[in-house]
Design an enzyme around this catalytic site. Sequence first.
Site, short mmCIF file in Angstrom:
data_model
loop_
_atom_site.label_atom_id
_atom_site.label_comp_id
_atom_site.label_asym_id
_atom_site.label_seq_id
_atom_site.Cartn_x
_atom_site.Cartn_y
_atom_site.Cartn_z
N GLY A 1 0.82 -1.14 -0.01
CA GLY A 1 -0.05 0.12 0.07
C GLY A 1 0.90 1.48 -0.03
O GLY A 1 2.22 1.21 -0.09
N GLY B 1 0.80 5.69 1.17
CA GLY B 1 -0.08 7.07 1.45
C GLY B 1 0.64 8.32 1.29
O GLY B 1 1.94 8.19 0.41
N GLY B 2 0.19 9.39 1.94
CA GLY B 2 1.31 10.37 1.53
C GLY B 2 2.56 10.27 2.28
O GLY B 2 3.46 11.24 1.89
N PHE B 3 2.75 9.52 3.17
CA PHE B 3 4.19 9.58 3.72
C PHE B 3 5.15 8.84 2.81
O PHE B 3 6.27 8.67 2.85
CB PHE B 3 4.37 8.79 5.09
CG PHE B 3 3.37 7.31 4.82
CD1 PHE B 3 4.14 6.36 4.47
CD2 PHE B 3 2.05 7.25 5.10
CE1 PHE B 3 3.60 5.07 4.40
CE2 PHE B 3 1.70 6.05 4.77
CZ PHE B 3 2.36 4.82 4.59
N GLY B 4 4.71 7.87 2.22
CA GLY B 4 5.50 6.91 1.16
C GLY B 4 4.83 5.65 0.97
O GLY B 4 3.58 5.29 0.89
N VAL C 1 4.63 0.97 1.31
CA VAL C 1 5.02 -0.16 2.16
C VAL C 1 4.97 -1.30 1.52
O VAL C 1 4.20 -1.67 0.60
CB VAL C 1 3.89 -0.35 3.24
CG1 VAL C 1 4.03 -1.70 4.19
CG2 VAL C 1 3.53 0.78 4.30
N LYS D 1 8.77 -0.14 5.09
CA LYS D 1 8.08 1.31 5.06
C LYS D 1 9.21 2.28 4.46
O LYS D 1 10.18 2.54 5.06
CB LYS D 1 7.38 1.83 6.29
CG LYS D 1 6.88 3.22 5.96
CD LYS D 1 5.86 3.70 7.24
CE LYS D 1 4.55 2.73 6.99
NZ LYS D 1 3.56 3.41 7.86
N ASP E 1 -4.81 7.90 17.05
CA ASP E 1 -5.59 7.67 15.83
C ASP E 1 -5.91 6.27 15.62
O ASP E 1 -5.75 5.32 14.58
CB ASP E 1 -4.66 8.03 14.52
CG ASP E 1 -5.39 8.03 13.17
OD1 ASP E 1 -6.65 8.23 13.30
OD2 ASP E 1 -4.55 7.79 12.04
#
Length: 701
Positions: A382, A384-387, A389, A403, A500
């Site tokens: 997957g 996301g905005g961070f990078g 995986v 990650k 979260d």
Amino acid sequence: MISTEDHSCFSSSTTVMKQPATPMSVQPPSTPPFLLRLPSVLLCLHILTFGLSDAQHCYDIGNFTAAGNYAKNRELVLSSLASDMASNGGFYSGKVGKGSDVVYVLGFCRGDSSNDTCFKCISSAAEDLMIKCPTQKAAFSWGTGNPPCIIRYSNVPIYGVKQTSPAQMLYNTGHVQMDQDEFDPIWRNLTEELAVRASMGTSKLKFAAGRTSLPNFQTMFALLQCSPDLSSLDCQSCLWECIDGYQQCCHGYQGGVVQKPSCIFRWDLYPFFVSKPGNPLSSLSPPTAVAEDDPPTPPPANAQVTCGNILKSLRIAVAVAGSAVLVVMVIVSAHCFIRRRRSNPWMVLSAKEEVEIAENLKFKISEIMDAINFFSEANKLGEGGFGKVYRGKLENGKYIAVKRLERCSNQGQQHFKNEVTLLVRLQHNNLIKLHGYCLEEGERILILEFAPNASLDGFISDSIKRVFLSWERRFSIIRGIARGLLYLHEDSRLRIIHRDLKPSNALLDDNMNPKISDFGTARLFVLDQSIEKTAHIEGTSGYMAPEYVKHGEISVKTDVYSFGVVVLEIISGKKSSYFSRSGNSEHLLGYAWKNWRKGTPFRLVDPMLNGSATSELLRCIHIALLCVQENVARRPTMGSVVLMLGSQSTTLPMPTRPAYLTDASVRGMWTSSGNGSPPPSTNEAQDGSTSYMISLSIDRS
């Protein structure tokens, strides 16, 4: 003592009778004040008489003959009821007779009644029942006393049976003299809080009375009571029906009564009940003025001041001043220590420990490339905005999740390494493990524990996968998440608030054990710190506690709220915000609360769990509602939650109204505050199946 004299003008909910308002200037100046008040007094008495005239109700479920055994048994049990209740503290339940002639009886007086008032009310009501229901096998009476009393008799068992019909509703003919939007939340908080208190009473008395101050300098009083034989859940449900019923029929009027065979509700703007030692008056808001201690008695006019007295006073003054200086020094030292510790939380580790841990966790970039086949898309789990995986496999055959974070400057590398060193100390079976990191060639890479069954969200959101989540497995997941949060809050060397928690951040291992992941928004607290504020709001809509979204307040109760939402999702198989069959959006917490109040909590349960352990299911719903209460102080700690989940014998308090924010209300808050749109769920790296930690940047803002 508060007088029980009734000054209110009530009107039946079915017949509205209002006193016409006449300007005082129209009245002749010579008219005596008593004559001015006489019409309103007569009207008030007429309305009350009208409202209470139908105090008895005879059920049409069967008759008996006047000469039969049922008639004799009924007369015997009703004639002795007043003395039976007097000897049992104002509540009695029993039966007389055998077979088809048995008569069951139950009676209770209002909680503020004196013994004499209770005896007279019961005696009078029993006589009226025998006269006005001459041959009916079941009937009840509210009595005509003040305070009232309740009697029920029947040819079938009635102990523990909630009876809510018929209902009598009366209301004061005056209107609330303040803004209704301001008044309604105060009224709701008082009445619902007292409903909870009453439901938590004993098998002898379920009664609560209280007051609260209003902004217009008035005081509001309320009283709620159930038949003591009811369960806490049935009692609360009965009282909430009264509260809702009053709002539907009589909203806007300044007082009223709702009476049902199993419960009583009344409120007004004057003290209509007696405050007894056994039932102290509760105040649900701070008093407008705090009574000061009596001033010390001045010395007599002829008192002599001696040298000994002066020296003694001087010694006391010096001692007090010295103590004050010592206290100030302790406070300043503690403040400096806390500031230092908060500015550098890694001081819990020695420099030698930091170096050793950092070296042991370091991976070479070549090892990572081999494990994930040079960031092959086939291995991607997957992003996301961070990078992104990736799934990987080390040379020793161990599977890992890799990650790859966004590139950072050299200045950020030391901060990243420090955070890794800190969080690697969090070792718990229900937390995702951090195996290491890589800081080569400008890369920031985390090596994490691999969870082959992906996230809990993937099971809840998938109707096919959800079949594999039996109740036993769901209960195990709930307990595992609770233990993981307890470790973060209390049992580790640090105190960490996750901020979260949601199903996509609960990963499942080979044995479906939950692993809490994603510490990208986590907040590090000093061990003795309880609450803090931040202007940096991060999280996922639907799971964030309202006090955090509205005011930036962070505490362990922030995670407790999120845990309650997750539990309700696990039980229901629905997301926190879902669409009902009618096509209208309904929030899960609102749906759960509505059914809890109606006494139908099992409507919330996933149909796939039919036949599961109903007591455990009900207990988990109960615990979840405790966790999402609007009143932060009433939410349990995770230590209490783990205890409640592990012991069926632990008594649970009754929950109060939950707090939840819809997506629309969250967007409205962000827009009105000038912060633009609410934070999207960027704290995820997933393709619908897997979510891992975004970063290890613990927020200390």
